[in-house]
Scaffold this motif. Sequence first.
Motif, PDB file in Angstrom:
ATOM      1  N   VAL A 100      24.904  28.716  33.825  1.00 42.03           N
ATOM      2  CA  VAL A 100      25.392  30.090  33.672  1.00 42.03           C
ATOM      3  C   VAL A 100      26.799  30.224  34.235  1.00 42.03           C
ATOM      4  O   VAL A 100      27.644  30.940  33.680  1.00 42.03           O
ATOM      5  CB  VAL A 100      24.425  31.076  34.348  1.00 42.03           C
ATOM      6  N   THR A 102      20.902  34.640  32.894  1.00 44.42           N
ATOM      7  CA  THR A 102      22.241  34.654  32.294  1.00 44.42           C
ATOM      8  C   THR A 102      22.950  35.978  32.533  1.00 44.42           C
ATOM      9  O   THR A 102      24.140  36.099  32.244  1.00 44.42           O
ATOM     10  CB  THR A 102      22.188  34.399  30.771  1.00 44.42           C
ATOM     11  N   GLU A 114      25.993  35.649  34.388  1.00 47.10           N
ATOM     12  CA  GLU A 114      27.200  35.196  33.687  1.00 47.10           C
ATOM     13  C   GLU A 114      28.345  36.202  33.806  1.00 47.10           C
ATOM     14  O   GLU A 114      29.495  35.802  34.052  1.00 47.10           O
ATOM     15  CB  GLU A 114      26.885  34.918  32.220  1.00 47.10           C
TER      16      GLU A 114
END
Length: 295
Positions: free
Chosen positions: A16, A244, A247
């Motif tokens: 990520v 994620t 991210e």
Amino acid sequence: MQNDKFKSYLSLHFIVFIWGFTAVLGALITIDAEILVWFRMLLAAVFLGVFILGRRKSFKVSVRAAFKMVFIGLLIALHWIFFFRAIHVSNVSITLSIFSLGAFFASLLEPLFYGRKILWYEVFFGLIIIAGLAMIMQVEIQYLNGMYYALASIILGVLFTLMNGKMIVNHDSAVITLYEFGAGVFFISIYLLLQGKLNLMMFNMTLENWLLLLVLSSVCTAYAFTASVKVMQKLTPYTVMLTTNLEPVYGIVLAYFIIGEKEKMSTEFYFGALIIVITVILNGVIKHYKKDDKL
């Protein structure tokens, strides 16, 4: 077994982080989104082909599986095209913040794909994420077009993540990724050909663009994408998708220091991003105690 799952979770966080850096590279590479994705998938496919040959793995898959991989490859290509368009018409921070919606979509779609019940807290966390996102959208309305592109991108991202979660059960992650990237190159080539853009002029780029593309296609694509497919052997697609959500955090911080002024956002934006981070942490805590995930 528990140690393997922990290693998979650490690996996922590293992946990520790399994806967050991918957004920064996308902002620095000065070519059209379609051409950027074409080069990204082509170069990554070459790297994967060499890797598979070096490991003496078989490229063979069933015809049915190949058709599925081709379709997933189309989704991946569209996902990345919309992703880089979003960055180019807005910025890294806006694009990555929209990606937080992925967890909410995954919480609704994963039960349909895997036949499990909808968990109340997954939907609840998804709604909190939407609230954080709404806060961002209210104060950054000038980036609305970028938000639309990012929204289309994350919906496609959820779909191919769920589909790959099933593919990894019976196929090698590198082989899956190779087929998918090859299909993506094929579909984008057709589009570029129809647009009159598939020519030698595509290769006329600055040295900086070439170097950034090599990093993007090798580390941020061939490695990260294959590794992300592999961790699905230990983690559920929902866990992958929710993780994620970090991210945006990694990407926004990197963009702030690497790109600079263009990535400075309002206080409300960062508060909304903080809500997303807290949600990710709470989800991890609940999953640990409920033990209804593979973690």
